[in-house]
Write a protein that holds these residues in place. Structure first.
Motif, PDB file in Angstrom:
ATOM      1  N   ASN A  87       0.803  -1.231   0.000  1.00 37.66           N
ATOM      2  CA  ASN A  87       0.000   0.000   0.000  1.00 37.66           C
ATOM      3  C   ASN A  87       0.835   1.280   0.000  1.00 37.66           C
ATOM      4  O   ASN A  87       0.299   2.354  -0.297  1.00 37.66           O
ATOM      5  N   TYR A  88       2.110   1.216   0.328  1.00 35.85           N
ATOM      6  CA  TYR A  88       2.957   2.405   0.317  1.00 35.85           C
ATOM      7  C   TYR A  88       3.427   2.676  -1.110  1.00 35.85           C
ATOM      8  O   TYR A  88       3.481   1.760  -1.941  1.00 35.85           O
ATOM      9  N   PRO A  89       3.752   3.916  -1.435  1.00 36.15           N
ATOM     10  CA  PRO A  89       4.208   4.209  -2.804  1.00 36.15           C
ATOM     11  C   PRO A  89       5.436   3.380  -3.181  1.00 36.15           C
ATOM     12  O   PRO A  89       6.259   3.034  -2.332  1.00 36.15           O
ATOM     13  N   GLU A  90       5.542   3.073  -4.467  1.00 38.61           N
ATOM     14  CA  GLU A  90       6.718   2.374  -4.983  1.00 38.61           C
ATOM     15  C   GLU A  90       7.707   3.352  -5.612  1.00 38.61           C
ATOM     16  O   GLU A  90       8.852   2.988  -5.887  1.00 38.61           O
ATOM     17  N   LYS A  91       7.259   4.561  -5.843  1.00 34.51           N
ATOM     18  CA  LYS A  91       8.127   5.586  -6.433  1.00 34.51           C
ATOM     19  C   LYS A  91       7.708   6.934  -5.880  1.00 34.51           C
ATOM     20  O   LYS A  91       6.736   7.063  -5.131  1.00 34.51           O
ATOM     21  N   GLY A  92       8.436   7.959  -6.282  1.00 36.08           N
ATOM     22  CA  GLY A  92       8.117   9.308  -5.852  1.00 36.08           C
ATOM     23  C   GLY A  92       8.809   9.679  -4.548  1.00 36.08           C
ATOM     24  O   GLY A  92       9.421   8.843  -3.882  1.00 36.08           O
ATOM     25  N   ILE A  93       8.721  10.954  -4.209  1.00 38.03           N
ATOM     26  CA  ILE A  93       9.361  11.497  -3.011  1.00 38.03           C
ATOM     27  C   ILE A  93       8.291  12.070  -2.088  1.00 38.03           C
ATOM     28  O   ILE A  93       7.469  12.883  -2.508  1.00 38.03           O
ATOM     29  N   LEU A  94       8.314  11.616  -0.851  1.00 36.52           N
ATOM     30  CA  LEU A  94       7.393  12.089   0.182  1.00 36.52           C
ATOM     31  C   LEU A  94       8.182  12.952   1.166  1.00 36.52           C
ATOM     32  O   LEU A  94       9.238  12.536   1.649  1.00 36.52           O
ATOM     33  N   GLN A  95       7.653  14.146   1.446  1.00 39.02           N
ATOM     34  CA  GLN A  95       8.375  15.101   2.290  1.00 39.02           C
ATOM     35  C   GLN A  95       7.528  15.534   3.485  1.00 39.02           C
ATOM     36  O   GLN A  95       6.306  15.667   3.385  1.00 39.02           O
TER      37      GLN A  95
END
Length: 267
Positions: A87-95
């Protein structure tokens, strides 16, 4: 540190005698998590980090507090560097941005889902052309002792599994532990075995006081990020506390980070 369970321990994990009758129920609480080890170091623009300068495209509105002052980066997670979690993202940047001029580190404990003095930003698509990214963050001002981290740290991720700790708001109802305090020594042993203070993504949270979700935010079941006090990288929350960011399972699946619950506590 997280009390992780190896693959061969899922059947034979240690339990104090009082909790043995609940072994099957507790086994069902085992879930994956990602342990975060942080080390002081300079980081790249796209790297996962605590502190330092964020990835931030030019032309995008920079996050501000209620007074219109810039927020500062607490943590940046590049999910391409993180072991896969359901369920957590596989790509991208979380800030994760906090108010650097607030003695409560941007947290309003009565309205701790309203992103007035903190902000969660998710960049699903990443711009790799450095000329299109901000490079000067000198406009972000930090008042002395008003921000929980002083250093910049690189992050190293390790996948593990975790059993529900006794401090989770669901624990007592799960095992019907009305008499658990009559078995104080065994309860203390359970805390020692499966306490949950550390830096991590997923799994279960740890607290120095109590679970803030117990009465008003029971749907925020997923631990988006936990950042503990850590002398090695100059992080401290009040009197050696811990910060948690929670999200509902549905919002996590939808990559909707607008209703994240942010809380920190200390002893």
């Amino acid at each position: 540190m997280i009390a992780t369970l190896g693959p061969n321990m899922k059947e034979n994990f240690e339990l104090p005698e009082y909790f043995e009758k609940h072994r099957a129920v507790l086994k069902d609480t085992i879930k994956e998590c990602v342990d975060i080890h942080a080390e002081k170091a300079s980081t790249g623009t796209l790297d996962s980090k605590f502190g330092g300068c964020p990835y931030f495209p030019k032309g995008m509105a920079y996050p501000l507090n209620q007074e219109g002052n810039p927020l500062k980066l607490l943590a940046q997670i590049n999910f391409e560097q993180v072991p896969r979690l359901n369920n957590y993202p596989e790509k991208g940047i979380l800030q994760f941005f906090l108010d650097p001029c607030d003695e409560l580190y941007g947290c309003s404990f009565d309205e701790n889902t309203e992103q007035k003095n903190f902000r969660i930003i998710y960049h699903e698509e990443i711009e790799t052309d450095e000329s299109k990214l901000l490079s000067d963050f000198s406009f972000v001002k930090v008042e002395e002792e008003m921000f929980p981290i002083e250093s910049e740290a690189k992050l190293i991720f390790t996948k593990g599994t975790q059993i529900m700790p006794a401090g989770d708001f669901r624990f007592d109802s799960l095992i019907g532990a009305d008499d658990k305090y009559e078995h104080y020594a065994e309860l203390e042993r359970y805390y020692e075995l499966y306490g949950s203070l550390s830096h991590k993504i997923g799994g279960y949270p740890g607290f120095t006081q109590f679970d803030p979700r117990e009465h008003y935010h029971k749907d925020r079941t997923e631990l988006l990020l936990q950042v503990d006090s850590d002398d090695a990288i100059d992080i401290i929350w009040g009197d050696c506390g811990v910060a948690n960011f929670f999200i509902s399972e549905e919002d996590l699946k939808n990559k909707d980070f607008s209703k994240v619950l942010y809380n920190w506590d200390c002893s």
